[in-house]
Design an enzyme around this catalytic site. Structure first.
Site, mmCIF file in Angstrom:
data_model
loop_
_atom_site.group_PDB
_atom_site.id
_atom_site.type_symbol
_atom_site.label_atom_id
_atom_site.label_comp_id
_atom_site.label_asym_id
_atom_site.label_seq_id
_atom_site.Cartn_x
_atom_site.Cartn_y
_atom_site.Cartn_z
ATOM 1 N N ASP A 140 6.980 0.518 -20.537
ATOM 2 C CA ASP A 140 5.658 0.393 -19.717
ATOM 3 C C ASP A 140 4.487 0.577 -20.604
ATOM 4 O O ASP A 140 4.407 1.222 -21.631
ATOM 5 C CB ASP A 140 5.803 1.442 -18.841
ATOM 6 C CG ASP A 140 5.084 1.075 -17.355
ATOM 7 O OD1 ASP A 140 5.571 1.188 -16.279
ATOM 8 O OD2 ASP A 140 3.749 0.885 -17.458
ATOM 9 N N LEU A 185 -1.085 -2.034 3.184
ATOM 10 C CA LEU A 185 -1.412 -1.484 4.434
ATOM 11 C C LEU A 185 -0.752 0.007 4.453
ATOM 12 O O LEU A 185 -1.596 0.870 4.671
ATOM 13 C CB LEU A 185 -0.310 -2.155 5.635
ATOM 14 C CG LEU A 185 -0.361 -1.346 6.919
ATOM 15 C CD1 LEU A 185 -2.012 -1.540 7.561
ATOM 16 C CD2 LEU A 185 0.487 -2.045 7.941
ATOM 17 N N LYS A 222 4.516 -15.568 -9.925
ATOM 18 C CA LYS A 222 5.949 -15.182 -9.486
ATOM 19 C C LYS A 222 6.883 -16.407 -9.300
ATOM 20 O O LYS A 222 7.899 -16.697 -9.978
ATOM 21 C CB LYS A 222 5.975 -14.225 -8.274
ATOM 22 C CG LYS A 222 5.407 -12.912 -8.151
ATOM 23 C CD LYS A 222 6.323 -12.106 -9.199
ATOM 24 C CE LYS A 222 5.883 -10.818 -9.166
ATOM 25 N NZ LYS A 222 6.602 -9.865 -10.147
ATOM 26 N N ASP A 247 -4.183 -14.292 4.501
ATOM 27 C CA ASP A 247 -2.923 -13.728 5.213
ATOM 28 C C ASP A 247 -2.133 -14.716 6.165
ATOM 29 O O ASP A 247 -2.936 -15.379 6.527
ATOM 30 C CB ASP A 247 -3.439 -12.557 5.904
ATOM 31 C CG ASP A 247 -3.636 -11.298 5.073
ATOM 32 O OD1 ASP A 247 -3.084 -11.363 3.992
ATOM 33 O OD2 ASP A 247 -4.147 -10.370 5.768
ATOM 34 N N TYR A 250 -1.428 -14.577 -8.414
ATOM 35 C CA TYR A 250 -0.455 -13.564 -8.341
ATOM 36 C C TYR A 250 0.851 -14.424 -7.999
ATOM 37 O O TYR A 250 1.671 -14.290 -8.646
ATOM 38 C CB TYR A 250 -0.792 -12.360 -7.661
ATOM 39 C CG TYR A 250 0.535 -11.703 -7.230
ATOM 40 C CD1 TYR A 250 1.022 -11.754 -5.964
ATOM 41 C CD2 TYR A 250 1.258 -10.844 -8.162
ATOM 42 C CE1 TYR A 250 2.286 -10.942 -5.803
ATOM 43 C CE2 TYR A 250 2.466 -10.132 -7.998
ATOM 44 C CZ TYR A 250 3.005 -10.282 -6.788
ATOM 45 O OH TYR A 250 4.329 -9.820 -6.274
ATOM 46 N N SER A 270 8.844 -12.283 -5.336
ATOM 47 C CA SER A 270 8.305 -11.800 -4.152
ATOM 48 C C SER A 270 8.405 -12.820 -3.027
ATOM 49 O O SER A 270 8.438 -13.969 -3.198
ATOM 50 C CB SER A 270 6.799 -11.624 -4.624
ATOM 51 O OG SER A 270 5.996 -11.419 -3.415
HETATM 52 C C1 WQD Z 1 0.642 -6.242 5.522
HETATM 53 C C2 WQD Z 1 -0.048 -6.325 6.810
HETATM 54 C C3 WQD Z 1 -2.333 -7.399 6.682
HETATM 55 C C4 WQD Z 1 -4.032 -3.607 4.790
HETATM 56 C C5 WQD Z 1 1.315 -8.409 -0.254
HETATM 57 C C6 WQD Z 1 1.551 -9.116 -1.264
HETATM 58 C C7 WQD Z 1 2.960 -9.253 -1.560
HETATM 59 C C8 WQD Z 1 3.641 -7.884 -1.917
HETATM 60 C C9 WQD Z 1 3.203 -7.034 -0.914
HETATM 61 C C10 WQD Z 1 3.586 -7.572 -4.344
HETATM 62 C C11 WQD Z 1 -0.843 -7.849 6.770
HETATM 63 C C12 WQD Z 1 -2.409 -5.930 6.938
HETATM 64 C C13 WQD Z 1 -3.102 -4.623 5.386
HETATM 65 C C14 WQD Z 1 -5.111 -3.009 5.518
HETATM 66 C C15 WQD Z 1 -4.264 -4.360 7.333
HETATM 67 N N1 WQD Z 1 2.928 -7.341 -3.041
HETATM 68 N N2 WQD Z 1 -3.366 -5.024 6.635
HETATM 69 N N3 WQD Z 1 -5.222 -3.181 6.716
HETATM 70 O O1 WQD Z 1 -0.055 -8.930 2.204
HETATM 71 O O2 WQD Z 1 2.027 -8.773 3.394
HETATM 72 O O3 WQD Z 1 1.992 -8.757 0.807
HETATM 73 O O4 WQD Z 1 1.789 -7.007 -0.559
HETATM 74 O O5 WQD Z 1 4.564 -8.312 -4.561
HETATM 75 O O6 WQD Z 1 3.180 -10.305 -2.823
HETATM 76 O O7 WQD Z 1 1.103 -10.523 -0.817
HETATM 77 O O8 WQD Z 1 1.016 -6.606 2.584
HETATM 78 O O9 WQD Z 1 0.262 -4.611 2.777
HETATM 79 O O10 WQD Z 1 -1.308 -6.256 1.925
HETATM 80 O O11 WQD Z 1 -0.330 -6.397 4.255
HETATM 81 O O12 WQD Z 1 -4.603 -4.803 8.641
HETATM 82 O O13 WQD Z 1 -5.723 -2.060 5.047
HETATM 83 O O14 WQD Z 1 -1.191 -5.252 6.843
HETATM 84 O O15 WQD Z 1 -3.305 -8.050 7.233
HETATM 85 O O16 WQD Z 1 -0.851 -8.250 7.922
HETATM 86 P P1 WQD Z 1 1.180 -8.559 2.422
HETATM 87 P P2 WQD Z 1 -0.188 -5.901 2.800
#
Ligand code: WQD
Length: 337
Positions: free
Chosen positions: A32, A200, A153, A295, A149, A125
């Site tokens: 790492d 999230l 992948k 999104d 990103y 991913s």
């Molecule tokens: C999830 C949902 C947001 C934050 C990403 C990458 C993916 C992987 C996982 C690495 C969506 C909503 C989010 C917030 C919100 N990462 N949200 N408020 O975008 O599905 O995937 O992370 O491999 O490659 O693309 O995950 O957790 O960012 O969002 O409303 O503060 O939560 O709009 O619907 P995502 P996320």
């Protein structure tokens, strides 16, 4: 028992995978560069398993450092997590992402080949599916990406498929994660995002610990159960166990396969918020905001291939994920330090 090199083994998914590998009897070596993680994670792994993995502070862009690891150890297989992973950041600094995630990975694959190590599990991913035409998503669905990103992948997947075509002695599994959340039941390992969380769950957890005032819900006008985005959240321990099954399979088979690691169930933002409120016993304040660019509405996995090929399926539900995430966050409000 086989010796597994885990690149990015101090990270969120990497560290949980090290625990499951050690508990399954593998010898684990961690590489790492500590750009997005801390060496103290290895002490947490020892607290859980009794074993602190052998550690090399090496960057995958450092060919000499990589060579030293393979010269000094008999490595049977590699699980490759090391890489930058912030979608938004990748849009602003694409060259940094391509250099690290592509050139760095090619260094690793070349040095594996030079040392005759041809068994690899790659951290891919669900983002490679882009905006799927339907759900649940199968591994043979069309692939497309909308950010650097995700493109790194997809490009790694293509590179590894070409490596296998050039030499059928390789055994390569391309694991497509959906949305990993949750934490070790011990509360000793979990997600420690740098700065403002993009994802999230860590953001919700920081609202619960009082570090953030409210959750910004990125849009509620999607064609979903309640208008908010639907994703396939998978417990990080389930994901780690899936990697153990993948290594077990890869050590016995040659070939290259893409495999979804998800639960097959989709939950909306508001459903996750509700589940976390039950876990922490507090209301999570939120505000509906505009959609976040890039999104998609809905994304969840068809998990049949993982079950058939690896004999693996996720066991934990959304309540477990939120309970374990809250347990970690409440014990580590500033992450692992
Ligand atoms: C999830 C949902 C947001 C934050 C990403 C990458 C993916 C992987 C996982 C690495 C969506 C909503 C989010 C917030 C919100 N990462 N949200 N408020 O975008 O599905 O995937 O992370 O491999 O490659 O693309 O995950 O957790 O960012 O969002 O409303 O503060 O939560 O709009 O619907 P995502 P996320």
């Amino acid at each position: 028992m086989a010796t597994i090199l885990v690149t990015g083994g101090c990270g969120y998914i990497g560290s949980h995978t090290c625990v499951e590998l050690i508990n399954s009897g593998y010898d684990v070596i961690v590489l790492d560069n500590l750009y997005n993680s801390k060496e103290v994670v290895l002490d947490r792994i020892k607290m859980i398993t009794g074993i602190r993995p052998k550690f090399y502070k090496v960057d995958i862009l450092d060919r000499e450092g990589l060579n030293r690891i393979f010269d000094e150890n008999k490595i049977d297989a590699v699980i490759h997590f090391a890489g930058y992973k912030a979608v938004g950041e990748s849009v602003s600094i694409p060259l940094t992402y391509y250099k690290n995630n592509i050139s760095g990975s090619i260094n690793l694959y070349e040095i594996m080949k030079d040392h005759g190590v041809k068994t690899l599990v790659f951290s891919s991913s669900a983002t490679v599916y882009g905006d799927p035409a339907s759900v649940p998503i199968k591994e043979d669905f069309p692939l497309s990406t909308t950010n650097p990103y995700g493109t790194t992948k997809l490009q790694n997947e293509q590179i590894l498929k070409d490596v296998y075509v050039s030499d059928n002695k390789w055994s390569i599994l391309l694991l497509r994660y959906f949305n990993p959340i949750g934490a070790s039941k011990s509360g000793l390992l979990g997600e420690t995002p740098n700065g403002i969380p993009n994802n999230l769950l860590p953001y919700i957890a920081q609202v619960a610990t009082g570090q953030r005032d409210f959750l910004r819900v990125w849009g509620n006008d999607y064609d979903t159960v309640d208008g908010t985005g639907v994703r396939d959240y998978i417990h990080v321990v389930d994901l780690a166990k899936g990697h153990c099954k993948a290594i077990e399979y890869a050590l016995k088979h040659e070939g290259v396969e893409c495999i979804n690691l998800g639960t097959g169930h989709g939950y909306s933002v508001l459903q996750v918020k509700d589940a976390f409120e039950k876990a922490c016993g507090k209301k999570i304040a939120y505000k509906i905001m505009d959609r976040r660019p890039g999104d998609i509405a809905t994304c969840y996995a068809d998990t049949s291939k993982a079950k058939e090929m690896l004999g693996w399926q996720a066991e934990y539900n959304i309540e477990d994920m939120c309970n374990d995430a809250w347990n970690f966050a409440s014990k580590n409000p500033n992450g692992i330090e």
